[in-house]
Enzyme design. Sequence first.
Site, mmCIF file in Angstrom:
data_model
loop_
_atom_site.group_PDB
_atom_site.id
_atom_site.type_symbol
_atom_site.label_atom_id
_atom_site.label_comp_id
_atom_site.label_asym_id
_atom_site.label_seq_id
_atom_site.Cartn_x
_atom_site.Cartn_y
_atom_site.Cartn_z
ATOM 1 N N GLU A 291 -71.578 -46.159 9.693
ATOM 2 C CA GLU A 291 -70.633 -46.585 8.665
ATOM 3 C C GLU A 291 -71.045 -46.260 7.226
ATOM 4 O OE1 GLU A 291 -67.734 -47.613 9.679
ATOM 5 O OE2 GLU A 291 -68.316 -47.847 11.774
ATOM 6 N N PHE B 204 -67.453 -57.904 12.482
ATOM 7 C CA PHE B 204 -65.993 -57.819 12.539
ATOM 8 C C PHE B 204 -65.570 -56.361 12.660
ATOM 9 C CE2 PHE B 204 -61.771 -57.474 10.525
ATOM 10 C CZ PHE B 204 -61.064 -58.294 11.396
ATOM 11 N N TYR C 32 -62.270 -53.624 13.141
ATOM 12 C CA TYR C 32 -60.829 -53.499 12.902
ATOM 13 C C TYR C 32 -60.320 -52.105 13.236
ATOM 14 C CZ TYR C 32 -62.783 -51.451 8.681
ATOM 15 O OH TYR C 32 -63.528 -50.686 7.807
#
Length: 184
Positions: free
Chosen positions: A92, A15, A17
Amino acid sequence: MTEIDIPTDADLWVFAYGSLMWRPGFEAVEQACATVDGYHRALCIESHRHRGTPERPGLVLGLDQGGTCCGVAFRAPAAAVPSALAHLRERELVTGVYLEVMLPVTLADGRRVSALAYVVDREHAQYVGLLSHDETLRRVSGSVGLAGPNVDYVLNTARELDRLGVPDTALSSLASALTVSTDE
């Protein structure tokens, strides 16, 4: 910087964003607009490296608690999962401000999948929470890091959301203000 155990012998949904939407950096065989409940997109993380410096931190997006977030889900094929995970973790999990989690995600066609996502750790020193519009504008306007100007990060994300037809009032308002301030 805790990595969760993710099988590498099956396809993996991820996912996105923020910048992953417009620059995923891994092979995907499918992508779809997607929604995750219980979290929202927020410029709530100080960036000391990619979009700022320790002396002049920028702001990057985090998936923060509460609300709903619309973004993009990418499906990495099983053969590409090891390299996708290596890329995502290097990108990340650098400072530990993101927590690696699996979340239920609803795709635009109604399918529900479990997707890898990076949510903000509210206990981390880089978490700044909700800032005023003016403070956010000030921080983003003057910050540059290894990945370039913080303004570019915000504008690219806002453009991608517009392209996808995903409303984000706060980011759109900030992007409009940044465009005005860079045009002056």
